[in-house]
Design an enzyme around this catalytic site. Structure first.
Site, short mmCIF file in Angstrom:
data_model
loop_
_atom_site.label_atom_id
_atom_site.label_comp_id
_atom_site.label_asym_id
_atom_site.label_seq_id
_atom_site.Cartn_x
_atom_site.Cartn_y
_atom_site.Cartn_z
N LYS A 1 -1.11 -2.85 -7.87
CA LYS A 1 -2.11 -2.42 -6.90
C LYS A 1 -2.76 -1.13 -7.39
O LYS A 1 -2.09 -0.23 -7.90
CB LYS A 1 -1.45 -2.20 -5.54
N SER B 1 -3.68 -3.94 2.93
CA SER B 1 -4.60 -3.41 1.94
C SER B 1 -4.35 -4.00 0.55
O SER B 1 -5.19 -3.89 -0.35
CB SER B 1 -4.50 -1.88 1.87
N SER C 1 0.75 -3.59 4.79
CA SER C 1 -0.17 -3.90 3.69
C SER C 1 0.37 -4.87 2.66
O SER C 1 -0.39 -5.45 1.89
CB SER C 1 -0.59 -2.60 2.98
#
Length: 462
Positions: A77, A151, A175
């Site tokens: 990420k 996210s 997330s």
């Protein structure tokens, strides 16, 4: 459920036997990413030539085939540092080139894993829907203009598309679990501190977790054995808890009246069908109240924890407000309304709720709820970004506030073809028990660990 692609175990078997090689795997991954184009999965993928060269370097290591993740590709990420690569947090004006690699990622690289690139995210890791990015907005692999979730949006897609068998992501308020649910994969938020967060640009440092996404519990287990380790540079670091001892599980189930599906009758029926099957997984079903968990979750964005984001991003907000997406700017500026009295009031209330929840674990080992209560399209989220995001976090917001471990488990599709996911959660350091319960839901064989009395250890920890 989808069949995303080769698992960690399958890739390792291929590389170790010589029927495949890291270089051929790298070429396959690069081709798969290129074939999709700019679909919002990756922000910075490693170029094809560099990826194959990195794979060749792994092949040349002494004893390469004995490495625990020999040539296994993975994504990271884009809020986690990898030396020599940009960390953007989906905000180009904030971006910088990392000089050091996060220790968790370094452990994977040392184990022979192949870094494929940085994945898309909601800007500043703020959001659960995947639409809050200046890069292409990703969509769920299930189509229908369904949001990808966030996210950790790109990380979930990279696994669901079969481009990589696992990704390293984050989870502050859900997330890692919400995008896993919306893309039909497994998303696990270990107990805080088991995976070092050094090298992560924090959203809320006191709550942040590094998480893992994969298609199988077995893959999570393999990667976790490598990535988990105490880190003296991480003040929240701690050692893992006891292994599940094989005892009959006590699964907590809230009454139907505690469950919220936001008018989504199809999702309600799908989840109740999952509950009906739990009696067949070798477990006892025990009624529990979800109320204290939900009350804790409401503190996250209605309480002062939103102000913690200003610790990291407050200066950038003051200096470059126009560089931040309007919805993210609105959330960040909302943190200014809290004062010290509000912080202490919320901390005291949270401690009361933690005491109530602690008593739950004397009655059950894990609790099973929906991961999400409904889904949204991209247009629905863009039309009402704050309210829809709150709905998505209904069952996930309380996880880190209450110091839980939780995993989103894909459970097929609803009658209308949308993905259905159940979330299994338990107390801090009960990670192995939670994974064991998740494996049973998936009917996935999983060996029992060391014969430790899990309940006794948890009691002593309380």
């Amino acid at each position: 459920m989808l069949n995303p692609g080769p698992t960690v175990a399958e890739i390792l078997a291929s590389h170790e036997s010589g029927s495949g090689a890291p270089t051929s795997t790298a070429a396959r991954v690069a081709d798969a990413i290129a074939a999709r184009g700019a679909d919002g999965t990756w922000i910075t993928p490693v170029p094809r030539e560099r990826l194959i060269a990195a794979a060749a370097e792994i092949e040349r290591r002494p004893g390469a085939r004995t490495l625990p993740l020999y040539g296994v590709p993975f994504g990271v990420k884009d809020s986690i540092d990898v030396a020599g690569w940009p960390t953007t947090l989906a905000c180009p004006d904030y971006a910088y080139t990392a000089t050091d690699t996060a220790p968790a990622v370094r452990r994977l690289l040392d184990a022979g894993a192949l870094f494929v690139g940085k994945t898309n995210l909601d800007q500043f890791a703020t959001g659960l829907n995947g639409t809050r990015t200046p890069y292409p907005v990703p969509r769920s692999v299930f189509g229908g203009d369904l949001i990808s979730g966030g996210s950790s949006s790109g990380s979930a897609l990279a696994v669901a598309l079969g481009q990589v068998p696992f990704c390293v992501a984050t989870d502050t308020a859900g997330s890692g679990r919400v995008p896993a649910a919306l893309n039909g994969i497994v998303g696990w938020k270990p107990s805080r501190g088991l995976i070092s967060t050094v090298g992560l640009v924090p959203a809320c440092r006191s709550l942040d977790c590094l998480t893992l996404m994969a298609s199988r519990i077995e893959d999570l287990d393999r990667v976790f054995e490598v990535i988990a380790a105490p880190d003296p540079d991480d003040p929240w670091s701690r050692a893992r808890g006891p292994r599940y001892d094989g005892a009959r599980l006590r699964i907590g189930l809230p009454p139907e009246s505690d469950l919220e599906f936001f008018g989504d009758e199809v999702y309600r029926r799908a989840h109740l069908a999952i509950r009906a099957r739990l009696g067949g997984v070798g477990a006892d079903r025990v009624p529990v109240s979800l109320r204290p968990f939900l009350d804790a979750g409401e503190l996250l964005y209605q309480g002062p924890w939103v102000a913690e984001r200003l610790v990291e991003f407050g200066d950038f907000l003051a200096e470059r407000p126009d560089s931040i997406l309007p919805v993210i700017r609105e959330i960040l500026t909302g943190g200014y309304r809290f004062d010290a009295v509000a912080v202490f009031r919320a901390q005291q209330r949270l401690q009361e709720l933690r005491a109530i929840v602690a008593r739950v674990w004397s009655e059950v080992d894990v609790v099973v709820v929906p991961t999400i209560g409904t889904t949204f399209t991209v247009d629905q989220v863009l039309a009402d970004p704050i309210a829809t995001n709150t709905v998505l976090g209904h069952y996930t917001h309380f996880g880190n506030l209450l110091d839980l471990t939780a995993v989103a488990v894909p459970m097929g599709v609803a009658a209308d073809g949308r993905p259905v996911s159940a979330m299994v959660f338990g107390p801090a350091l009960a990670d192995d028990t939670v994974l064991a319960a998740a494996a049973r839901l998936l009917d996935e064989p999983r060996p029992t660990g060391a014969r430790t009395d899990v309940r006794l250890v948890q009691k002593e920890q309380r």
